[in-house]
Design a protein around this motif. Structure first.
Motif, PDB file in Angstrom:
ATOM      1  N   GLY A  46     -20.137 -29.531  19.363  1.00  0.00           N
ATOM      2  CA  GLY A  46     -21.323 -29.219  20.153  1.00  0.00           C
ATOM      3  C   GLY A  46     -21.231 -27.815  20.702  1.00  0.00           C
ATOM      4  O   GLY A  46     -20.263 -27.105  20.483  1.00  0.00           O
ATOM      5  N   ALA A  47     -22.241 -27.427  21.449  1.00  0.00           N
ATOM      6  CA  ALA A  47     -22.297 -26.082  22.016  1.00  0.00           C
ATOM      7  C   ALA A  47     -21.314 -25.952  23.173  1.00  0.00           C
ATOM      8  O   ALA A  47     -21.072 -26.899  23.906  1.00  0.00           O
ATOM      9  CB  ALA A  47     -23.708 -25.776  22.503  1.00  0.00           C
ATOM     10  N   ALA A  48     -20.786 -24.735  23.347  1.00  0.00           N
ATOM     11  CA  ALA A  48     -19.833 -24.483  24.424  1.00  0.00           C
ATOM     12  C   ALA A  48     -20.468 -24.696  25.789  1.00  0.00           C
ATOM     13  O   ALA A  48     -19.798 -25.039  26.737  1.00  0.00           O
ATOM     14  CB  ALA A  48     -19.284 -23.067  24.311  1.00  0.00           C
ATOM     15  N   THR A  49     -21.756 -24.513  25.910  1.00  0.00           N
ATOM     16  CA  THR A  49     -22.419 -24.665  27.199  1.00  0.00           C
ATOM     17  C   THR A  49     -22.838 -26.100  27.481  1.00  0.00           C
ATOM     18  O   THR A  49     -23.252 -26.415  28.585  1.00  0.00           O
ATOM     19  CB  THR A  49     -23.674 -23.766  27.260  1.00  0.00           C
ATOM     20  N   ALA A  50     -22.722 -26.984  26.498  1.00  0.00           N
ATOM     21  CA  ALA A  50     -23.169 -28.358  26.678  1.00  0.00           C
ATOM     22  C   ALA A  50     -22.164 -29.213  27.436  1.00  0.00           C
ATOM     23  O   ALA A  50     -22.463 -30.320  27.814  1.00  0.00           O
ATOM     24  CB  ALA A  50     -23.436 -29.003  25.314  1.00  0.00           C
ATOM     25  N   HIS A  56     -12.830 -21.897  32.837  1.00  0.00           N
ATOM     26  CA  HIS A  56     -11.670 -21.910  31.940  1.00  0.00           C
ATOM     27  C   HIS A  56     -11.884 -22.864  30.768  1.00  0.00           C
ATOM     28  O   HIS A  56     -11.467 -22.583  29.655  1.00  0.00           O
ATOM     29  CB  HIS A  56     -10.380 -22.226  32.703  1.00  0.00           C
ATOM     30  N   LEU A  57     -12.571 -23.978  30.989  1.00  0.00           N
ATOM     31  CA  LEU A  57     -12.857 -24.896  29.893  1.00  0.00           C
ATOM     32  C   LEU A  57     -13.924 -24.323  28.970  1.00  0.00           C
ATOM     33  O   LEU A  57     -13.852 -24.477  27.752  1.00  0.00           O
ATOM     34  CB  LEU A  57     -13.300 -26.255  30.434  1.00  0.00           C
ATOM     35  N   THR A  58     -14.901 -23.650  29.531  1.00  0.00           N
ATOM     36  CA  THR A  58     -15.941 -23.016  28.722  1.00  0.00           C
ATOM     37  C   THR A  58     -15.337 -21.935  27.842  1.00  0.00           C
ATOM     38  O   THR A  58     -15.676 -21.828  26.665  1.00  0.00           O
ATOM     39  CB  THR A  58     -17.046 -22.425  29.628  1.00  0.00           C
ATOM     40  N   ARG A  59     -14.410 -21.135  28.384  1.00  0.00           N
ATOM     41  CA  ARG A  59     -13.739 -20.099  27.586  1.00  0.00           C
ATOM     42  C   ARG A  59     -12.992 -20.724  26.415  1.00  0.00           C
ATOM     43  O   ARG A  59     -13.031 -20.208  25.296  1.00  0.00           O
ATOM     44  CB  ARG A  59     -12.755 -19.302  28.451  1.00  0.00           C
ATOM     45  N   ILE A  60     -12.313 -21.829  26.662  1.00  0.00           N
ATOM     46  CA  ILE A  60     -11.577 -22.512  25.596  1.00  0.00           C
ATOM     47  C   ILE A  60     -12.549 -23.029  24.540  1.00  0.00           C
ATOM     48  O   ILE A  60     -12.327 -22.850  23.342  1.00  0.00           O
ATOM     49  CB  ILE A  60     -10.705 -23.645  26.180  1.00  0.00           C
ATOM     50  N   LEU A  61     -13.640 -23.639  24.964  1.00  0.00           N
ATOM     51  CA  LEU A  61     -14.631 -24.152  24.014  1.00  0.00           C
ATOM     52  C   LEU A  61     -15.231 -23.042  23.158  1.00  0.00           C
ATOM     53  O   LEU A  61     -15.508 -23.235  21.978  1.00  0.00           O
ATOM     54  CB  LEU A  61     -15.753 -24.884  24.751  1.00  0.00           C
ATOM     55  N   GLU A  62     -15.430 -21.873  23.744  1.00  0.00           N
ATOM     56  CA  GLU A  62     -16.046 -20.768  23.017  1.00  0.00           C
ATOM     57  C   GLU A  62     -15.180 -20.270  21.865  1.00  0.00           C
ATOM     58  O   GLU A  62     -15.696 -19.751  20.889  1.00  0.00           O
ATOM     59  CB  GLU A  62     -16.354 -19.612  23.968  1.00  0.00           C
TER      60      GLU A  62
END
Length: 125
Positions: A46-50, A56-62
């Motif tokens: 899924g999208a990093a923003t979802a 820190h979790l968003t950076r990892i997802l990106e």
């Protein structure tokens, strides 16, 4: 827990930069709840923003899609132990999937598929 403050080149003079100690990101946890070898390849689901709102979790997802745990650690400039715990959280939240790696009993086809996937990844660099 108190955060460390120190001057940083990217911060205007007089304004302290705040650095959070790594163990605070994992709430003191040092062991991931999901088996996550450092060489395991990850897939974002899924999208990093979802997902989570923590930066820190968003950076990892990106950066995690089609990369290994070790690569993610290097790209987000966090200790690998911290990244493993956070990635395990993301796996449990359904945001990231761990692709299988070779096991002792892996078939020839599984080994070949992993080698081909690795070669495709190297070619994209």
């Amino acid at each position: 827990m108190a955060a460390d403050t120190s001057p940083d080149d990217d911060v205007p003079s007089g304004a302290p930069a705040v650095r959070v100690r790594a163990f605070t990101l994992t709430s003191g946890r040092t062991t991931p709840r999901v088996d996550l070898p450092v060489e395991a390849t990850l897939r974002r689901l899924g999208a990093a923003t979802a997902g989570p709102v923590e930066s820190h979790l968003t950076r990892i997802l990106e950066v995690c899609d089609r990369r290994s745990v070790a690569e993610v650690s290097a790209l987000v400039a966090m200790p690998i132990g911290v990244v493993r715990v956070l990635l395990a959280d993301l796996v449990e939240l359904g945001q990231v999937r761990v692709q299988t790696t070779i096991q002792e009993d892996s078939s020839f086809a599984e080994r070949r598929e992993l080698i081909e996937r690795t070669l495709r990844g190297l070619r994209t660099l």
